[in-house]
Enzyme design. Structure first.
Site, mmCIF file in Angstrom:
data_model
loop_
_atom_site.group_PDB
_atom_site.id
_atom_site.type_symbol
_atom_site.label_atom_id
_atom_site.label_comp_id
_atom_site.label_asym_id
_atom_site.label_seq_id
_atom_site.Cartn_x
_atom_site.Cartn_y
_atom_site.Cartn_z
ATOM 1 N N THR A 326 -0.677 7.979 -4.279
ATOM 2 C CA THR A 326 0.413 7.070 -4.459
ATOM 3 C C THR A 326 -0.018 5.966 -5.395
ATOM 4 O O THR A 326 -1.190 5.732 -5.607
ATOM 5 C CB THR A 326 0.813 6.529 -3.076
ATOM 6 O OG1 THR A 326 1.150 7.631 -2.281
ATOM 7 C CG2 THR A 326 1.908 5.508 -3.105
ATOM 8 N N THR A 344 4.946 8.270 -5.797
ATOM 9 C CA THR A 344 3.912 9.185 -5.297
ATOM 10 C C THR A 344 4.269 10.649 -5.504
ATOM 11 O O THR A 344 5.443 11.000 -5.620
ATOM 12 C CB THR A 344 3.664 8.931 -3.787
ATOM 13 O OG1 THR A 344 2.500 9.626 -3.370
ATOM 14 C CG2 THR A 344 4.838 9.360 -2.932
ATOM 15 N N ASN A 346 2.408 12.326 -3.260
ATOM 16 C CA ASN A 346 1.676 12.419 -1.989
ATOM 17 C C ASN A 346 0.182 12.560 -2.278
ATOM 18 O O ASN A 346 -0.340 11.818 -3.083
ATOM 19 C CB ASN A 346 2.227 13.515 -1.084
ATOM 20 C CG ASN A 346 1.796 13.295 0.372
ATOM 21 O OD1 ASN A 346 1.386 12.187 0.740
ATOM 22 N ND2 ASN A 346 1.859 14.321 1.183
ATOM 23 N N ASP A 368 4.778 14.985 4.732
ATOM 24 C CA ASP A 368 5.086 13.701 5.381
ATOM 25 C C ASP A 368 6.124 13.853 6.491
ATOM 26 O O ASP A 368 6.400 12.914 7.226
ATOM 27 C CB ASP A 368 5.554 12.661 4.360
ATOM 28 C CG ASP A 368 4.366 11.916 3.730
ATOM 29 O OD1 ASP A 368 3.232 12.110 4.200
ATOM 30 O OD2 ASP A 368 4.578 11.146 2.777
ATOM 31 N N SER A 398 5.300 5.794 4.009
ATOM 32 C CA SER A 398 4.707 4.482 4.264
ATOM 33 C C SER A 398 4.884 3.549 3.075
ATOM 34 O O SER A 398 4.464 2.394 3.125
ATOM 35 C CB SER A 398 3.206 4.623 4.555
ATOM 36 O OG SER A 398 3.031 5.353 5.733
ATOM 37 N N GLY A 419 -1.643 5.942 1.608
ATOM 38 C CA GLY A 419 -1.053 6.476 2.837
ATOM 39 C C GLY A 419 -0.577 5.349 3.741
ATOM 40 O O GLY A 419 -0.034 4.346 3.258
#
Ligand code: GLY
Length: 513
Positions: A326, A344, A346, A368, A398, A419
């Protein structure tokens, strides 16, 4: 900005260029959240989070009844429909001064000319080489002919990605959403056991919900609504911490680390139960209720860690709901435009899949979702029914782009990468700015620490010092000590002057003039 653009243009240009030079973290194969405060004082958000394909379903990652995180993390089943391009295009069109085309073409030139691979980039290739090797287009771009990872200093040119950017610049975003890109992706997915279809791209829509809003010691905090968990939980933790006089605590003291950890723990227990895409799950607005925060604050003891067995129950939890690796970058300008964007794919290089001929690295955001009860995702996060896989739903995130106002005027645009530590890093930057009045560079240099309820341990940077670590252990905290973690990026306005700061844990540069 020298070409006549504003902070909105700068942000979109940064987002598109990061997709070229920092593709392991973000890009148009991924998603983003945007919080912006415009020069006219209006605050807007854009939810460009990926969505699950129409053929996605709750049990899609079960094999012989067992959850397989390999499938949600690598390969064709790992990707949701990317949203970053749609979000950047919407932002540029509505609030920028330059056409999207300009930003795409500039980034395409960088992709064509190439750049020497930085050490951090080479490290990510090394760490993911096994996964990348499974997909020919990814291997061809990032590995050498003998299969070894490309190394720092080698020239990386991305002609396919440049062509993709130029095609979007010429034809518009429809080239990607529903046009040749979507069709190519569908074909590759079909051939490789995936379910993502061209129609999923056609159906993709950003949303623009009102920001999550709370106050903290005379400031207004503006964050992203779910499926960001960051907006809700940064606000919730700040609401809890308002019941403690942090400014009176030494920010090097065990009390400081202890009380913030206890607040993080309570919030992350709620995250695991309540949070998901509000278009599908019932996510109570009461999570940011001040009275609820007071109840939670009353559970915190200063002399020892209090076990948190399960989530709390916020007020009106059934009927007052949010309707439907991210990177972070913050931009502001003298006209009063402020933008915070977290984007992002991820984990590093997302699903590791590059759709052949396009250069686009596809996300692995499906991980996620909570792929089965009690099965942690790549970040060790647990989720519940609220975050189960459903077609068309967005996985919980997040990412926490946040804007802080004082007397109605923006003073901080902040966010982070890493994260779930995104939430706690953003929180800490706000605390060090508001409670301790630290200049931005100093605020970002403060130790990072993080508690996400499960596992019941504080992840904490070593530079906190042995004395505090020992006292935290004595109060009953389990610790996992890191040399460094996370990366926060921010812009602030202090005494009428812009300050820009990048996280000193990473190489980088932030500019204010
Ligand atoms: N993929 C990381 C996040 O959205 O939280």
């Amino acid at each position: 900005m020298k070409k006549g653009g504003n902070a909105i243009d700068a942000a979109v240009a940064a987002g598109l260029t990061l997709g070229v030079v920092n593709g392991y973290n973000s890009g148009i194969g991924g998603g983003c959240f945007i919080v912006a405060r415009l020069s006219n004082g209006r605050v807007i958000t854009i939810n460009g989070r990926e969505t699950a394909p129409a053929k996605a379903h709750r049990d899609m990652y079960l094999r012989n009844g067992k959850p397989d995180t390999g499938l949600s993390q690598i390969g064709p089943l790992a990707s949701g429909v990317p949203g970053a391009l749609a979000a950047y295009a919407q932002l540029a069109k509505a609030h920028g001064k330059l056409p999207l085309r300009v930003h795409l073409e500039t980034a395409a030139t960088v992709a064509e000319k190439g750049f020497a691979i930085p050490a951090a980039y080479a490290g990510r290739i090394r760490a993911t080489a096994k996964g990348l090797a499974k997909f020919p287009a990814s291997g061809a771009l990032l590995l050498k002919a003998d299969g070894a990872p490309k190394i720092a200093g080698e020239l990386l040119k991305q002609p396919d990605l440049a062509r993709t950017y130029r095609a979007i610049a010429k034809e518009g975003t429809g080239w990607f959403y529903g046009g040749p890109f979507a069709r190519k992706t569908e074909l590759w997915m079909k051939d490789n056991g995936g379910i993502l279809a061209a129609q999923d791209f056609t159906n993709y829509k950003t949303t623009s919900p009102p920001p999550v809003r709370t106050t903290y010691r005379g400031h207004t905090i503006l964050g992203m609504q779910p499926p960001s968990s960051g907006g809700v939980h940064v606000a919730q933790i700040l609401n809890i911490l308002e019941h403690f006089d942090l400014a009176k605590m030494d920010s090097d003291s065990a009390d400081f680390y202890h009380v913030i950890t206890e607040a993080m723990k309570l919030a992350f227990a709620d995250r695991a139960h309540w949070l998901g895409d509000p278009a599908f799950a019932k996510v109570p607005r009461g999570l940011v209720d001040k009275a609820y925060a007071k109840q939670l604050a009353a559970r915190i003891r200063m002399d020892r860690a209090t076990p948190v067995k399960t989530h709390g129950t916020p007020p009106r939890s059934t009927d007052d709901l949010y309707s439907k690796h991210t990177t972070h970058f913050s931009c502001a300008d003298g006209e009063g435009n402020w933008v915070a964007i977290t984007a992002t794919v991820n984990t590093s290089f997302g699903s590791k899949v590059i759709i052949p001929g396009t250069g686009v690295i596809m996300n692995n955001e499906m991980d996620d979702f909570s792929i089965a009860p009690g099965v942690p995702n790549a970040f060790g996060l647990l989720g519940a029914e609220a975050n189960a896989v459903t077609a068309g739903k967005r996985p919980l995130s997040s990412m926490s782009p946040t804007i802080v106002l004082k007397d109605g005027k923006p003073i901080l645009a902040v966010g982070a990468a890493g994260g779930p530590t995104i939430i706690t890093q953003t929180l800490l930057a706000i605390i060090h700015t508001i409670d301790y009045g630290r200049p931005l560079k100093e605020a970002l240099a403060q130790p990072h620490f993080h508690h996400q309820w499960a596992p019941d341990q504080i992840r904490i940077e070593k530079k906190v010092g042995e004395k505090v670590l020992a006292e935290l252990r004595r109060r009953g905290h389990a610790l996992k000590v890191y040399n460094r973690m996370g990366a926060t990026q921010a812009v602030s306005l202090r005494d009428g002057k812009f300050e820009a700061a990048h996280d000193p844990r990473l190489r980088g540069k932030a500019v204010a003039y």
